[in-house]
Design an enzyme around this catalytic site. Structure first.
Site, PDB file in Angstrom:
ATOM      1  N   GLY A  89       0.778  -1.229   0.000  1.00  0.00           N
ATOM      2  CA  GLY A  89       0.000   0.000   0.000  1.00  0.00           C
ATOM      3  C   GLY A  89       0.807   1.276   0.000  1.00  0.00           C
ATOM      4  O   GLY A  89       1.804   1.417  -0.723  1.00  0.00           O
ATOM      5  N   ILE A  90       0.382   2.216   0.812  1.00  0.00           N
ATOM      6  CA  ILE A  90       0.988   3.539   0.849  1.00  0.00           C
ATOM      7  C   ILE A  90       2.452   3.468   1.265  1.00  0.00           C
ATOM      8  O   ILE A  90       3.312   4.133   0.675  1.00  0.00           O
ATOM      9  CB  ILE A  90       0.191   4.460   1.796  1.00  0.00           C
ATOM     10  CG1 ILE A  90      -1.179   4.795   1.183  1.00  0.00           C
ATOM     11  CG2 ILE A  90       0.960   5.743   2.093  1.00  0.00           C
ATOM     12  CD1 ILE A  90      -2.112   5.531   2.127  1.00  0.00           C
ATOM     13  N   ASP A 111       8.071  -3.778   8.414  1.00  0.00           N
ATOM     14  CA  ASP A 111       6.694  -4.280   8.358  1.00  0.00           C
ATOM     15  C   ASP A 111       6.590  -5.501   9.261  1.00  0.00           C
ATOM     16  O   ASP A 111       7.556  -6.263   9.407  1.00  0.00           O
ATOM     17  CB  ASP A 111       6.321  -4.662   6.926  1.00  0.00           C
ATOM     18  CG  ASP A 111       4.819  -4.677   6.702  1.00  0.00           C
ATOM     19  OD1 ASP A 111       4.297  -3.760   6.032  1.00  0.00           O
ATOM     20  OD2 ASP A 111       4.152  -5.608   7.205  1.00  0.00           O
ATOM     21  N   ASP A 150       7.094  -5.225  14.647  1.00  0.00           N
ATOM     22  CA  ASP A 150       5.772  -5.032  15.221  1.00  0.00           C
ATOM     23  C   ASP A 150       5.826  -3.718  15.987  1.00  0.00           C
ATOM     24  O   ASP A 150       6.483  -3.624  17.034  1.00  0.00           O
ATOM     25  CB  ASP A 150       5.442  -6.197  16.152  1.00  0.00           C
ATOM     26  CG  ASP A 150       4.104  -6.045  16.862  1.00  0.00           C
ATOM     27  OD1 ASP A 150       3.458  -4.991  16.719  1.00  0.00           O
ATOM     28  OD2 ASP A 150       3.711  -6.984  17.586  1.00  0.00           O
ATOM     29  N   VAL A 151       5.161  -2.692  15.478  1.00  0.00           N
ATOM     30  CA  VAL A 151       5.279  -1.361  16.076  1.00  0.00           C
ATOM     31  C   VAL A 151       4.661  -1.290  17.475  1.00  0.00           C
ATOM     32  O   VAL A 151       4.917  -0.331  18.208  1.00  0.00           O
ATOM     33  CB  VAL A 151       4.654  -0.269  15.174  1.00  0.00           C
ATOM     34  CG1 VAL A 151       5.348  -0.226  13.826  1.00  0.00           C
ATOM     35  CG2 VAL A 151       3.153  -0.455  15.013  1.00  0.00           C
ATOM     36  N   TYR A 160     -10.759   4.313  15.150  1.00  0.00           N
ATOM     37  CA  TYR A 160      -9.916   4.788  14.050  1.00  0.00           C
ATOM     38  C   TYR A 160      -9.913   6.317  14.000  1.00  0.00           C
ATOM     39  O   TYR A 160      -8.861   6.952  13.874  1.00  0.00           O
ATOM     40  CB  TYR A 160     -10.396   4.214  12.720  1.00  0.00           C
ATOM     41  CG  TYR A 160      -9.499   4.573  11.559  1.00  0.00           C
ATOM     42  CD1 TYR A 160      -8.308   3.904  11.364  1.00  0.00           C
ATOM     43  CD2 TYR A 160      -9.845   5.595  10.673  1.00  0.00           C
ATOM     44  CE1 TYR A 160      -7.460   4.234  10.307  1.00  0.00           C
ATOM     45  CE2 TYR A 160      -9.022   5.932   9.620  1.00  0.00           C
ATOM     46  CZ  TYR A 160      -7.830   5.254   9.439  1.00  0.00           C
ATOM     47  OH  TYR A 160      -6.994   5.596   8.400  1.00  0.00           O
ATOM     48  N   LYS A 207      -6.562   8.694  14.621  1.00  0.00           N
ATOM     49  CA  LYS A 207      -6.010   9.614  13.625  1.00  0.00           C
ATOM     50  C   LYS A 207      -6.078  11.067  14.095  1.00  0.00           C
ATOM     51  O   LYS A 207      -5.233  11.878  13.715  1.00  0.00           O
ATOM     52  CB  LYS A 207      -6.729   9.428  12.285  1.00  0.00           C
ATOM     53  CG  LYS A 207      -6.396   8.090  11.610  1.00  0.00           C
ATOM     54  CD  LYS A 207      -4.900   7.929  11.382  1.00  0.00           C
ATOM     55  CE  LYS A 207      -4.564   6.648  10.628  1.00  0.00           C
ATOM     56  NZ  LYS A 207      -3.110   6.505  10.358  1.00  0.00           N
ATOM     57  N   THR A 235      -6.015   0.462  -1.284  1.00  0.00           N
ATOM     58  CA  THR A 235      -4.885  -0.299  -0.760  1.00  0.00           C
ATOM     59  C   THR A 235      -5.359  -1.691  -0.353  1.00  0.00           C
ATOM     60  O   THR A 235      -6.567  -1.938  -0.219  1.00  0.00           O
ATOM     61  CB  THR A 235      -4.274   0.393   0.474  1.00  0.00           C
ATOM     62  OG1 THR A 235      -5.203   0.280   1.569  1.00  0.00           O
ATOM     63  CG2 THR A 235      -3.958   1.856   0.205  1.00  0.00           C
TER      64      THR A 235
END
Length: 255
Positions: free
Chosen positions: A17-18, A37, A63-64, A159, A163, A194
């Site tokens: 994706g992005i 990733d 893994d963030v 979500y 954001k 995406t």
């Protein structure tokens, strides 16, 4: 002349994706890209694509949500690749469950989305902050139209909250890190095609129509539509820009 020569750019969620598009775009502009990733295979494949096109790329699994892993990987990258001067916080998820739906699902949505979208952005930024300060670097966070509005579709409150949080985090860091020469900005994508939303697009054409009817340009975005703003914010073209969000939403917020 390429705009990002001599930079090392780390991009989270770069396997698809992005994030994948931004990493490729940065490489075309001369940066050495580090693709991060949770899907190690996807990141490795994306890095190989960059190298096949003549760019310089490395990939690592990350893994963030794992703060210790972020710190350890930042050290590994500093030791084996070099000091990161551009960080793109792109990793994120979304789920479209109403707040009044199954309570267990709503709670899991909140915990997972916040852990990745907001706390994950904090974890990665905090892990790389010394490198970014040393290089007078640039941070690019991926926000959303939902950094401002709750879109006209049933959606997870988590979500939207996450954001909004990313935009607030962007502004707070810009105010604090300016004295160190570190610029912090965000991009606000609109409806972008995406893998993250492929199932929704396939199974819910009415939802897609709601987005497109509200988008003056009359089309969904592509990951490549985010690359230009990402290059601008990472390059010296935006040398006096910090604490801002560049909207790439086809005009969604104008109507």
């Amino acid at each position: 002349m390429p705009l990002l020569v001599s930079h090392i750019a780390a991009v989270t969620g770069a396997g698809s994706g992005i994030g994948r598009a931004i990493a490729a775009g940065y490489a075309r502009e001369g940066a050495r890209v580090v693709l991060l990733d949770i899907n190690e295979k996807a990141a490795a494949e994306a890095a190989q694509e960059v190298r096949s096109a003549g760019g310089a790329a490395d990939s690592f699994a990350l893994d963030v949500t794992d703060r210790a892993a972020c710190v350890a990987l930042a050290k590994t990258i500093a030791d084996t690749v070099g000091p990161v001067s551009i960080l793109v916080n792109n990793a994120g998820i979304n789920r479209r469950n109403a707040f009044t739906s199954d309570p267990d699902a709503v709670i899991k949505d909140w915990e997972d989305i916040m852990a990745i979208n907001l706390t994950g952005t904090f974890n990665v930024t905090h892990a790389f902050i010394e490198s970014l300060r040393a290089t007078r670097g640039r941070i690019v966070n991926i926000g959303s139209i939902q950094s401002f509005v709750h879109v006209r579709t049933p959606n997870s409150a988590a979500y939207t909250a996450s954001k909004h949080g990313v935009l607030g985090f962007t502004k707070a860091l810009a105010a604090e890190l300016g004295k160190h020469g570190v610029r912090v900005n965000a991009i606000g994508p609109g409806f972008i095609e995406t893998p993250l939303n492929a199932q929704v697009r396939a199974n819910n054409p009415d939802l897609v129509k709601i987005f497109l009817d509200h988008t003056p340009l009359g089309r969904a975005g592509k990951p490549e539509d985010i690359v230009g703003p990402a290059i601008f914010l990472a390059s010296d073209l935006s040398a006096f820009v910090t604490g801002s969000i560049v909207m790439a939403d086809g005009g969604y917020r104008t109507v």
